[in-house]
Scaffold this motif. Structure first.
Motif: not given
Length: 615
Positions: A526-554
């Protein structure tokens, strides 16, 4: 419907990530020396039992107080001594849960030494800070947050009474409370309400616990005195009094109000708790991880985009909001509180303790390219350090609940965690052994696992071996989580059963005897957006938040309605174990994703700006 939690001594953890963190925690609390845990209490009451405690005795070379506690526990810190209360609470719970004999001896020795400190200080004051700090608080120029520090010692003592059956611990707490009661009763209403505006920790909860234990009316009077008018009254009026307010000053007060309701039955306390949850969660929202604060203050309702930074999600707030969710589920039976508890347990408690060292991260940074800042074993002792120790002894809670009020008693499976339950029921016991499917592992030395599916299943499977050793049937109530993406399936001894969910739960009637229950819950990326920034999302696999391994915003490119247009499974299986990783696809640069709770020392991103693919 009112549930009771299946707690310490009834639930044991099985192998897996929660048991790993639990074992780290036990090893850590056992490693700390009692004289160092007590160092500030000794100093405050003038005991010189360990003259070389600070490594300065006779000017010996290389005597540096090797095991001394620094950071917030440094002598001279305004909150010194607060960690001992967390430690004693954690140790007491651990003994109740597992019977750890070594820890019992350590904890009871701590109680004995606190009794000595109290005696040396005149019979009441048992705390690690000077009485003068309370005078400064009353005069309007406090040294730190003295009531917060007092609460921690009292909390630890009451846990020692409850879980170690230490009457001495209760006696110490009652004598110490006499000093606080005299002090608190001397102020007029205006001065007292100003005092309550300075963080009190869980003092309201302490008075509720003492009233429940002793039935002494003076503690009921203290509950009424600690009614925080500047917080509770506007909450009841529906006002937002939380935005930009220090979060963990108020959450313990809501927990205290919950305990006050449970021990008095007074509706006003229950109303405060429900109003608090509405203001803090329902009318505010939260990050994809479950947290809702930045820089220790509450974010504005549904406005989180400008609050991402290096100080999100203070660990103390995660733990205390989980406690509040537990209370509200027990009162109401509503699934939403279990969903919240699970989200914060995985992406808060697990994500903010180091997998190898067990040390805590005070905050969970949510800015791009962040790193978690881990505490040390002896040189930090933040408030969140103590919270992590306490929480580490409670990973077995919030998995099972039971209700004896109906015609057939009911047991709720609230979270899918490897565990065993032994619950007394009418004329017998109920035994449940639960194993989550992805953790039915094989490795290089145990490689006889079956081939199974060709690719990682998009589902969670829970296997439950149930033995009803009573004389009547019971109801097994299985939570159907909000992240379920399709129709779940249930089988009993290999025979499919209907899996119709009512109010978020499906039920099975379990007759006396043994059976095996298999629950399969579909899930999806799932892609879950920040409430006031709908095009900025986090990815969840079920209840688990996924982290992208990166040293800057991408920035990622793809269809937000189809997260699989941006992420695909990665390194999905090793021997008999399904792994949890993903990788980016169709992007200018590749990126590996893994559960946020598996990120220890790498730089990572949780949120990603997105754009549609170029046509």
């Amino acid at each position: 419907m009112t549930y009771k939690a299946c707690t310490l001594g009834q639930v044991s953890l099985g192998s897996g990530v929660y048991e790993d963190r639990h074992r780290n925690n036990v090893d850590y609390i056992l490693s700390l020396h009692n004289e160092n845990l007590l160092q500030n209490h000794y100093i405050e009451c003038g005991i010189n039992r360990y003259p070389n405690l600070f490594g300065t005795w006779e000017g010996k070379e290389n005597s540096h107080g090797e095991h001394l506690h620094w950071g917030w526990e440094t002598p001279g810190s305004a909150v010194r001594g607060q960690f001992l209360g967390h430690w004693l609470a954690a140790a007491s719970r651990e003994v109740a849960a597992t019977g750890n004999a070594t820890l019992r001896i350590k904890a009871l020795n701590i109680v004995d030494e606190l009794a000595l400190c109290q005696k040396e200080h005149g019979g009441e004051w048992v705390f690690s800070i000077p009485e003068l700090y309370m005078d400064h608080l009353a005069q309007g120029h406090p040294n730190g947050v003295p009531q917060y520090v007092l609460h921690k010692t009292l909390m630890g003592l009451l846990c020692a009474y409850r879980y170690l059956a230490s009457d001495k611990a209760l006696d110490i707490a009652r004598h110490a409370s006499q000093w606080i009661m005299r002090w608190a009763r001397q102020f007029d209403a205006d001065r007292w309400n100003a005092i309550l505006d300075v963080e009190t920790g869980g003092m309201l909860e302490v008075w509720a616990d003492l009233y429940e234990i002793t039935h002494d009316v003076k503690y009921r009077e203290m509950l009424d005195l600690y009614w925080h008018q500047h917080l509770f009254d506007p909450l009841l009026a529906g006002e937002d009094v939380l935005t930009n307010r220090h979060a963990n000053t108020t959450i313990p007060e809501a927990i205290g109000a919950a305990r006050a309701y449970e021990v008095t039955g007074a509706q006003c306390w229950k109303d405060v708790v429900e109003a608090y949850w509405k203001c803090a969660v329902e009318r505010r929202g939260f990050f994809a991880t479950g947290g809702c604060n930045a820089g220790e203050i509450w974010c504005p309702p549904f406005e989180y985009a400008a609050r991402r930074g290096d100080k999100n999600q203070e660990l103390c707030t995660v733990f205390n909001m989980m406690r509040l969710a537990d209370v509200l589920f027990r009162w109401t039976g509503r699934r939403e509180f279990l969903d919240y508890y699970e989200l914060n347990s995985i992406n808060g408690l697990l994500a903010q303790t180091h997998a190898r060292t067990g040390m805590p991260s005070y905050y969970l940074p949510l800015e791009g390219g962040a790193r978690k800042l881990w505490g040390s074993r002896l040189h930090d002792f933040w408030c969140c350090h103590g919270t992590a120790v306490e929480a580490g002894a409670m990973h077995g809670e919030g998995i099972y609940y039971y209700d004896e009020s109906a015609e057939l008693p009911a047991v709720v499976v609230a979270r899918f965690v490897n565990s065993k339950l032994t619950l007394p029921i009418a004329n017998g016991e109920l035994h449940i052994a639960m194993q989550e499917g992805s953790s039915m592992q094989g490795d290089a030395l145990h490689n006889a696992s079956s081939a199974g599916a060709l690719h990682r299943p998009q589902s969670l499977t829970a296997y439950l071996k149930v033995e009803n050793a009573g004389q009547a049937s019971i109801i097994l109530r299985l939570r159907m989580p909000s992240w379920c993406s399709g129709s779940p399936t249930i089988s009993v001894d290999g025979v499919r059963r209907p899996a119709h969910a009512v109010n978020g739960f499906t039920e099975l009637v379990i007759a006396p005897g043994r059976c095996e229950v298999t629950l399969v819950v579909p899930k999806e990326l799932r892609a879950v957006a920040i409430p006031d920034a709908p095009e900025t999302v986090a990815f969840l696999d079920g209840p688990v938040v996924l982290a992208g391994i990166a040293d800057r915003e991408t920035t990622l490119y793809g269809d937000l309605k189809r997260p699989t247009s941006m992420l695909a499974s990665n390194n999905e299986r090793q021997w008999g174990t399904w792994m949890h990783g993903y990788r980016s696809i169709h992007q200018p640069q590749s990126m590996v994703f893994k559960p946020l709770y598996e990120v220890d020392d790498e730089a990572y991103c949780v949120y990603f700006p997105t754009q549609p693919c170029a046509t």
